[in-house]
Design an enzyme around this catalytic site. Structure first.
Site, PDB file in Angstrom:
ATOM      1  N   VAL A 101       0.867  -1.177   0.000  1.00  0.00           N
ATOM      2  CA  VAL A 101       0.000   0.000   0.000  1.00  0.00           C
ATOM      3  C   VAL A 101       0.904   1.228   0.000  1.00  0.00           C
ATOM      4  O   VAL A 101       1.977   1.218   0.600  1.00  0.00           O
ATOM      5  CB  VAL A 101      -0.940   0.008   1.214  1.00  0.00           C
ATOM      6  CG1 VAL A 101      -1.600   1.370   1.399  1.00  0.00           C
ATOM      7  CG2 VAL A 101      -2.014  -1.065   1.060  1.00  0.00           C
ATOM      8  N   CYS A 102       0.469   2.267  -0.692  1.00  0.00           N
ATOM      9  CA  CYS A 102       1.164   3.545  -0.694  1.00  0.00           C
ATOM     10  C   CYS A 102       2.605   3.377  -1.200  1.00  0.00           C
ATOM     11  O   CYS A 102       2.856   2.662  -2.170  1.00  0.00           O
ATOM     12  CB  CYS A 102       1.092   4.143   0.709  1.00  0.00           C
ATOM     13  SG  CYS A 102       1.526   5.894   0.812  1.00  0.00           S
ATOM     14  N   THR A 103       3.560   4.039  -0.566  1.00  0.00           N
ATOM     15  CA  THR A 103       4.945   3.994  -1.031  1.00  0.00           C
ATOM     16  C   THR A 103       5.613   2.642  -0.805  1.00  0.00           C
ATOM     17  O   THR A 103       6.758   2.449  -1.215  1.00  0.00           O
ATOM     18  CB  THR A 103       5.780   5.090  -0.332  1.00  0.00           C
ATOM     19  OG1 THR A 103       5.648   4.947   1.081  1.00  0.00           O
ATOM     20  CG2 THR A 103       5.315   6.464  -0.750  1.00  0.00           C
TER      21      THR A 103
END
Length: 239
Positions: A101-103
């Protein structure tokens, strides 16, 4: 029993971890555990303390899910951390699902796990994914074979339900959605740069220009390291 390893690290963004865990912890017959270099405490971006139950050496070799959360502040230093990237590369090579998820997807990319795969990331840095040979798809959740990646922060909830459906089926995922009453009705429709008020995304980028420059520099360094490793492998194979 499913073996689900969730990487934790200093300054990770809590929502990226807890959102998916909300659903993964309720899959039934699943061992969901935290992994870090050691089992000592780490402090998140929000100041919450977590502790790994496994270090890199004791983490099971064969995982059903290898998951990496994000957090711009915490993830960027790890793009230069060989121990973390080597661990991800090793476990990810055998995991049934490799996810983020995300970075967190930038860390997967830096470990060589997204080359030739479609993926997404946090909107402010997702343009860095092609540096690692990934094809950027700017969606909330992207599935490409056994790679499952989510956008920034709250996308982890959608990601968690998606992964739950892959592991336990759609009906189970729907039951989990109802169990936690995940029925989002945000008061505003400004959660994506494409729909935010005019100029808002640009203002945010301007305010965080220094962080974005540092993120790009770290990603370029990680991409160079990755390519160097592939070059050594080709040489050893006589290519």
């Amino acid at each position: 029993m499913l073996q689900i390893a969730m990487l934790i690290y200093p300054d990770m963004f809590d929502v990226d971890l807890i959102g998916p865990q909300t659903f993964l912890q309720r899959l039934g017959d699943a061992d969901v555990f935290y992994v870090w270099k050691d089992r000592g405490p780490i402090v998140s971006d929000l100041g919450v303390t977590y502790a790994a139950t496994h270090d890199f050496a004791s983490c099971p070799a064969n995982l059903d899910v290898l998951f990496v959360p994000g957090g711009l502040k915490g993830a960027m230093p790890l793009l230069r951390d060989g121990a973390v990237l080597d661990f991800l590369a090793d476990r990810g090579a055998r995991a049934k699902y490799v996810a983020s998820v995300c970075t967190g997807s930038l860390l997967l990319g830096a470990a060589g796990l997204l080359t030739g795969y479609k993926a997404t990331s946090y909107w402010m840095v997702r343009d860095l994914l092609p540096l690692f040979g990934a094809e950027l798809v700017p969606e909330r959740v992207v599935i490409d074979r056994n790679r499952v990646t989510g956008g920034g922060a709250t996308a982890g909830l959608d990601f968690g339900l998606t992964l739950a459906s892959l592991l336990r089926g759609e009906d189970h995922a729907k039951m989990l959605q109802l169990l936690v009453e995940y029925d989002p009705q945000p008061p505003y429709d400004a959660g994506a740069p494409e729909r935010a008020p005019a100029g808002m995304a640009e203002r945010i980028r301007d305010k965080r220009a220094g962080e974005m420059a540092a993120a790009r520099e770290a990603a370029l360094s990680a991409a160079k390291r990755l390519e160097g490793g592939r070059g050594r492998l080709r040489s050893s194979n006589g290519a």
